[in-house]
Design a protein around this motif. Structure first.
Motif, PDB file in Angstrom:
ATOM      1  N   VAL A  75      47.967  85.503 -11.175  1.00  0.00           N
ATOM      2  CA  VAL A  75      47.197  86.080 -10.067  1.00  0.00           C
ATOM      3  C   VAL A  75      46.130  87.087 -10.491  1.00  0.00           C
ATOM      4  N   GLY A  76      46.057  87.469 -11.764  1.00  0.00           N
ATOM      5  CA  GLY A  76      45.049  88.450 -12.150  1.00  0.00           C
ATOM      6  C   GLY A  76      45.041  88.700 -13.640  1.00  0.00           C
ATOM      7  N   GLY A 225      34.997  90.778 -11.728  1.00  0.00           N
ATOM      8  CA  GLY A 225      34.585  89.386 -11.711  1.00  0.00           C
ATOM      9  C   GLY A 225      35.785  88.472 -11.562  1.00  0.00           C
ATOM     10  N   ARG A 226      35.524  87.174 -11.596  1.00  0.00           N
ATOM     11  CA  ARG A 226      36.577  86.158 -11.491  1.00  0.00           C
ATOM     12  C   ARG A 226      36.305  85.057 -12.504  1.00  0.00           C
ATOM     13  N   ASN A 227      37.381  84.391 -12.949  1.00  0.00           N
ATOM     14  CA  ASN A 227      37.221  83.346 -13.943  1.00  0.00           C
ATOM     15  C   ASN A 227      38.370  82.349 -13.848  1.00  0.00           C
ATOM     16  N   ASP A 228      38.076  81.078 -14.130  1.00  0.00           N
ATOM     17  CA  ASP A 228      39.124  80.045 -14.107  1.00  0.00           C
ATOM     18  C   ASP A 228      39.394  79.454 -15.489  1.00  0.00           C
ATOM     19  N   TYR A 229      38.776  80.049 -16.555  1.00  0.00           N
ATOM     20  CA  TYR A 229      39.027  79.655 -17.941  1.00  0.00           C
ATOM     21  C   TYR A 229      38.739  78.172 -18.165  1.00  0.00           C
ATOM     22  N   PRO A 236      39.727  80.453  -9.621  1.00  0.00           N
ATOM     23  CA  PRO A 236      39.387  81.668 -10.376  1.00  0.00           C
ATOM     24  C   PRO A 236      40.296  82.832  -9.982  1.00  0.00           C
ATOM     25  N   ILE A 237      40.683  83.629 -10.984  1.00  0.00           N
ATOM     26  CA  ILE A 237      41.514  84.810 -10.727  1.00  0.00           C
ATOM     27  C   ILE A 237      40.688  86.072 -10.975  1.00  0.00           C
ATOM     28  N   PRO A 238      41.040  87.181 -10.301  1.00  0.00           N
ATOM     29  CA  PRO A 238      40.261  88.401 -10.478  1.00  0.00           C
ATOM     30  C   PRO A 238      40.511  89.075 -11.830  1.00  0.00           C
ATOM     31  N   GLY A 448      47.454  95.193 -12.404  1.00  0.00           N
ATOM     32  CA  GLY A 448      48.509  94.967 -11.416  1.00  0.00           C
ATOM     33  C   GLY A 448      48.551  96.043 -10.348  1.00  0.00           C
ATOM     34  N   LEU A 449      48.365  97.298 -10.739  1.00  0.00           N
ATOM     35  CA  LEU A 449      48.309  98.390  -9.767  1.00  0.00           C
ATOM     36  C   LEU A 449      47.109  98.234  -8.844  1.00  0.00           C
ATOM     37  N   SER A 450      45.990  97.783  -9.393  1.00  0.00           N
ATOM     38  CA  SER A 450      44.769  97.630  -8.599  1.00  0.00           C
ATOM     39  C   SER A 450      44.903  96.525  -7.559  1.00  0.00           C
ATOM     40  N   GLN A 451      45.732  95.533  -7.855  1.00  0.00           N
ATOM     41  CA  GLN A 451      45.922  94.407  -6.937  1.00  0.00           C
ATOM     42  C   GLN A 451      47.140  94.569  -6.051  1.00  0.00           C
ATOM     43  N   GLY A 452      47.880  95.683  -6.201  1.00  0.00           N
ATOM     44  CA  GLY A 452      49.102  95.853  -5.431  1.00  0.00           C
ATOM     45  C   GLY A 452      50.264  95.046  -5.969  1.00  0.00           C
ATOM     46  N   PHE A 453      50.107  94.504  -7.161  1.00  0.00           N
ATOM     47  CA  PHE A 453      51.170  93.721  -7.786  1.00  0.00           C
ATOM     48  C   PHE A 453      52.265  94.627  -8.339  1.00  0.00           C
TER      49      PHE A 453
END
Length: 493
Positions: A75-76, A225-229, A236-238, A448-453
């Motif tokens: 997820v990130g 940004g986002r990327n799907d490798y 794409p994940i953040p 993870g903290l930035s995404q609430g994970f």
């Protein structure tokens, strides 16, 4: 419900690591890829930027495959990077104009000498928090501009982009959509004004640059940004964190309040203390940097760097042949005669902080007729702790903050004899996390903290081994005084 995971990339000097972290902050899987160390006839060290980018994409694929998790469960991403390694590339083609200059490389010394001759050294130190040195990107960018064919025209056309490895990776991972760096990396370029928190126009001009050519500086936990490798992921994940590796290790250690400190033991060592929301400038040679910017709030650090810590153990093994493995150094140290007073001062390339004496030379002194392998091995290990203590003493004085605990990481922290001696000598409780990859963990935790994970108790859940000081103060004082005498001899005093 399907479990979710976070990715952390640690792009370091020797290679690129990918960590897959679960919801508890534990490392589920790790994968590594080395990259070439390009060393020419001058001893100048470079890295192939495209190789680093390819390896970054590949280790992400490798770690997900290795863990056997669903691609949609990721997820990130957070990124930590080798600091000061300097890249220049073409905005139009997205290709490097030259290999990156690695942080260790001193080829830009001529640039610094020229700036020094203009009397700008003190102004640069006051505004950026760091002394004028070819170690930092300002001089490296200038060297690439002056010694790479075609850069003058490209710069006139506004096509040149400049950055540390975080900026290069963000640019490539987002297909050129993002040209950014975070506060921690910006503060290490020697172009960033710590008071205004902007690229300094006067300093930029000294190195042939303009502020508008440099990347946007943003919070370390910004959505970058986002990327799907390469379409490997389902979507794409953040990318939600970027930090220089030492700053990421400080964050991963949970050193979030003023007065908290960490020491990373590697080939050399970074000793870093959080000092709060306002910069503290050292009177004894420590460097002032930004720790990070998180949610619009800035934190600062004081830092001291040591050239020879883990490298001393390598010297025992590879150059002297006294030990067969790093583990043997601990075994020998425990066998050493307690009364022996042998000291090693590992000034193989001079002494750094707090002595700043490039003319000092390595020294082994205090030997007696009974000094042998064990005593020399112990002296080598103890030299690591003495140097770290030297830096800690400076940080304590400059910051004027209470320091009770030192959080440590890196390979040499597995040496229990060294850790106990460090605790005794510094008079501090030492905390050693069970996990080793603190730079990668720090970037992953921040993402993870930035995404609430994750929430803030992620740091409290980290398992740590502790060492408490047990040496009598008089013994400690005697040993430390002996070290100071040995250093004076190494300096010819």
């Amino acid at each position: 419900m399907e479990e979710k995971y976070l990715l952390a990339i640690d792009q370091s000097t020797q290679g690129t690591k990918a960590l897959l972290l679960d919801a508890a902050g534990q490392i589920v899987c790790r994968r590594d890829l080395p990259h070439r160390q390009i060393v020419d006839e001058h001893g100048w060290i470079s890295h192939d930027l495209n190789e680093i980018y390819r390896n970054t994409v590949q280790v992400v694929k490798d770690v997900i495959e290795g863990a056997g998790v669903a691609r949609a469960s990721v997820v990130g991403l957070g990124i930590s990077n080798q600091r000061e390694t300097s890249a220049v590339w073409d905005r139009l083609t997205g290709e490097p104009v030259a290999d990156a200059i690695v942080w260790q490389c001193g080829r830009a010394e001529e640039i610094c000498a020229r700036v020094w001759a203009q009397g700008a050294e003190e102004m640069i130190r006051r505004r950026t928090g760091i002394p004028l040195s070819p170690y930092f990107p300002a001089a490296k960018f200038a060297w690439l501009l002056e010694h790479t064919e075609g850069t003058e025209e490209l710069q006139k056309e506004g096509r040149l982009l400049f950055g540390t490895i975080d900026t290069w990776l963000l640019y490539k991972l987002t297909g050129g959509a993002v040209y950014r760096t975070d506060y921690s990396n910006a503060s290490r370029t020697q172009l960033f004004n710590l008071e205004t928190r902007r690229w300094d126009p006067e300093i930029c001009a000294l190195f042939g640059l303009r502020p508008e050519e440099l990347p946007e500086v943003c919070d370390s936990n910004a959505l970058l940004g986002r990327n799907d490798y390469d379409a490997y992921l389902d979507a794409p994940i953040p990318i939600h964190a970027a930090l220089g590796d030492s700053h990421a290790a400080l964050f991963g250690q949970g050193c979030l309040a003023p007065g908290m400190a960490k020491a990373t033991y590697g080939t050399g060592s970074s000793v870093m203390m959080q000092v709060g929301e306002h910069p503290v400038y050292s009177e004894h040679g420590a460097v002032t940097s930004l720790a990070w910017g998180i949610g619009g709030k800035i934190s600062y650090v004081l830092e001291g760097n040591i050239n020879y810590t883990g490298a001393v153990i390598s010297w025992l093994q590879k150059d002297l042949g006294l030990i067969a493995s790093p583990q043997e150094a601990e075994e020998l140290a425990r066998q050493a005669a307690p009364a022996d007073r042998t000291y090693l001062v590992p000034a193989f390339t001079g002494l750094g902080m707090p002595y700043w004496d490039s003319d000092a030379r390595a020294l082994l002194c205090g030997l007696s007729r009974t000094t042998g392998r064990a005593e020399i091995a112990r002296a080598a290990l103890e030299s690591i702790a003495y140097q770290v203590t030297d830096v800690l003493e400076v940080l304590r004085r400059d910051a004027d903050l209470p320091l009770e605990t030192l959080r440590v990481d890196g390979g040499p922290t597995r040496n229990a004899a060294l850790m106990q001696f460090q605790s005794d000598l510094a008079g501090l409780r030492l905390e050693v996390p069970r996990a080793e990859e603190l730079s990668g963990l720090g970037a992953g935790y921040l993402a993870g903290l930035s995404q609430g994970f994750y929430d803030r108790d992620i740091f409290e859940r980290m398992e740590r081994q502790s060492y408490e000081p047990s040496m009598e103060q008089a013994v400690r004082d005697e040993k430390y005084a002996g070290w100071k005498r040995a250093v004076a001899l190494a300096r010819g005093r």
